[in-house]
Design an enzyme around this catalytic site. Structure first.
Site, PDB file in Angstrom:
ATOM      1  CE  LYS A 162      -4.213  -1.511   0.001  1.00 49.61           C
ATOM      2  NZ  LYS A 162      -5.041  -1.306  -1.205  1.00 49.61           N
ATOM      3  CG  ASP A 191      -3.910  -0.527  -4.349  1.00 47.12           C
ATOM      4  OD1 ASP A 191      -4.211   0.555  -4.910  1.00 47.12           O
ATOM      5  OD2 ASP A 191      -4.762  -1.301  -3.881  1.00 47.12           O
ATOM      6  CD  GLU A 217      -4.896  -2.494  -7.201  1.00 45.76           C
ATOM      7  OE1 GLU A 217      -4.304  -3.543  -7.552  1.00 45.76           O
ATOM      8  OE2 GLU A 217      -5.722  -2.481  -6.275  1.00 45.76           O
ATOM      9  CG  ASP A 242      -9.284  -2.101  -6.639  1.00 48.08           C
ATOM     10  OD1 ASP A 242     -10.387  -2.629  -6.821  1.00 48.08           O
ATOM     11  OD2 ASP A 242      -8.751  -2.048  -5.499  1.00 48.08           O
ATOM     12  CE  LYS A 266     -10.103  -5.231  -4.748  1.00 48.55           C
ATOM     13  NZ  LYS A 266     -10.018  -4.002  -3.929  1.00 48.55           N
ATOM     14  CD  GLN A 294     -13.486  -4.450  -1.762  1.00 48.08           C
ATOM     15  OE1 GLN A 294     -13.512  -4.431  -2.970  1.00 48.08           O
ATOM     16  NE2 GLN A 294     -12.948  -3.480  -1.043  1.00 48.08           N
TER      17      GLN A 294
HETATM   18  C1  MUC Z   1      -7.401  -2.666  -2.498  1.00 49.95           C
HETATM   19  O1  MUC Z   1      -6.943  -3.346  -3.408  1.00 49.95           O
HETATM   20  O2  MUC Z   1      -7.541  -1.474  -2.709  1.00 49.95           O
HETATM   21  C2  MUC Z   1      -8.641  -1.346   0.088  1.00 49.95           C
HETATM   22  C3  MUC Z   1      -9.682  -0.560  -0.322  1.00 49.95           C
HETATM   23  C4  MUC Z   1     -10.510  -1.369  -1.112  1.00 49.95           C
HETATM   24  O3  MUC Z   1     -11.561  -1.067  -1.671  1.00 49.95           O
HETATM   25  O4  MUC Z   1     -10.001  -2.620  -1.198  1.00 49.95           O
HETATM   26  C5  MUC Z   1      -8.832  -2.714  -0.411  1.00 49.95           C
HETATM   27  C6  MUC Z   1      -7.714  -3.312  -1.175  1.00 49.95           C
HETATM   28 MG    MG Z   2      -6.739  -1.634  -4.811  1.00 47.79          MG
END
Ligand code: MUC
Ligand code: MG
Length: 367
Positions: A162, A191, A217, A242, A266, A294
């Site tokens: 992240k 991401d 991402e 995403d 997802k 998620q």
């Molecule tokens: C992600 O991939 O972003 C964090 C916020 C969301 O909507 O999913 C998670 C993981």
């Molecule tokens: Mg994401």
């Protein structure tokens, strides 16, 4: 076989380690267990994880829309009339995780009725997926230590990091510390959850490319339309949409507009039916996919893994399937495990899972 009832049970299970990222943080899994019952005695289950920072849903909105709108509209429909089910669900805008959970519970029933696992029903490519672990915000040494622990304990060697904080330097230092701690065999990708501007992202990507990252991402918002397109053209690695590409139409727009070159799928938000449509659309358009997370518990993870393993193109990359490891407890009678960096899908009809009634009693919030 007809749908007779749909239950939405809110429950809460704390995380041992909260997940922090640029658009929010999650300390407790406040999810909704969805159960679809039929006139032949079969019951399908799935999980709806409300994510207000991404879709605007809450636990109360998920239970409310299922009880007040979806259950009455679907009661009496044939379990196998998926097109009819979706036509009714689509009368209501939004509510992606509520709709997805109903869809996946219906596939669970279909698999049980046909005595086939959902993975085989969907495509039967494989029975397992390589696992990627998502690392939430912390300091560089703590994130590096956490990644090394996950690698040593579970054999996971792919990490989604992240990023999206300011100063940008902090996240760059994290990625450097991870590369130093894990060596060159580890796969790293990032991401940003829309945390940076396009220019901050471009500067970061120059340095991240030197560290060998493999995907980027949602580094900046897709709504910064021209900035995002400018950034994606310069990205040295596939740029994943995403939260900005959660429907077939959004996927088409982001790929055609140059807002992304790869898509995160997802099942928590598009179920199996919608995820399959998006996957085939990406195959047709020549865009790579990654099975995203998620912030799922074990039930949600089984669904992602079942879908990913079923399809060649969805299991090419490691799937984000391990964040359930940070939950203090779970609802399944038989816990899933990650071994040698791999998760194997239960080889039983439907999703192949059962809910532990005592655990559900302990964590449910509607009594
Ligand atoms: C992600 O991939 O972003 C964090 C916020 C969301 O909507 O999913 C998670 C993981
Ligand atoms: Mg994401």
């Amino acid at each position: 076989m007809k749908i007779t009832a749909i239950e939405a049970v809110p429950y809460a299970i704390p995380y041992t380690k909260p997940l922090r990222f640029a658009s929010g943080e999650v300390h407790t899994a406040e999810h909704v267990l969805v159960r679809v019952r039929t006139d032949e005695g079969l019951t399908g289950v799935a999980d709806a994880p409300p994510r207000p920072f991404t879709y605007g849903e809450t636990q109360a909105s998920v239970t409310g829309v299922i009880e007040k709108i979806f259950a009455p509209q679907l009661r009496g429909l044939d379990v196998f009339a998926r097109e009819r089910v979706h036509a009714r669900l689509d009368r209501t805008v939004g509510n992606p995780t509520a709709k997805a959970a109903i869809d996946m519970a219906l596939w669970d029933i279909a698999g049980q009725a046909l005595r086939l696992s959902v993975t085989r029903l969907l495509g039967g490519w494989s029975d397992r997926m390589r696992v990627a672990h998502m690392l939430g915000f912390d300091t560089p040494p703590r994130m590096a230590a956490e990644a090394a622990r996950i690698r040593d304990t579970y054999g996971i060697t792919t990490f989604k990091v992240k990023v999206g904080r300011r100063p940008v330097r902090l996240d760059l230092d994290v990625c450097k510390a991870l590369r130093e701690a894990l060596g060159t065999e580890a796969e790293l990708y990032v991401d940003g959850n829309r945390g940076w501007t396009a220019s901050e992202s471009a500067a970061a990507l120059r340095e991240l490319d030197g560290l060998g990252i493999t995907l980027a991402e949602e580094l900046c918002p897709a709504d910064d339309v021209l900035g995002r397109r400018w950034l994606v053209r310069r990205s040295p690695v596939p740029f994943v949409a995403d939260e900005s590409a959660t429907t077939p139409a959004e996927v088409t727009r982001s790929l055609l507009d140059g807002a992304a070159t790869a898509i995160s799928i997802k099942t928590a938000r598009t179920g199996f039916t919608g995820s399959q449509r998006i996957l085939h659309q990406c195959e047709g358009m020549g865009a790579e996919v990654v099975m995203g997370n998620q912030i799922d518990g074990q039930l949600g993870t089984v669904c992602s893994a079942a879908f990913g393993a079923a399809h060649a193109s969805a299991s090419r990359r490691a799937g984000e399937l391990s964040n359930f490891l940070d939950l203090s407890d779970d609802l399944l009678t038989e816990p899933i495990t990650v071994t040698d960096g791999t998760l194997t899908v239960p080889d039983r009809p439907g999703l192949g899972v059962a809910i532990d009634p005592e655990k559900l009693d302990r964590y449910r919030q509607d009594r």
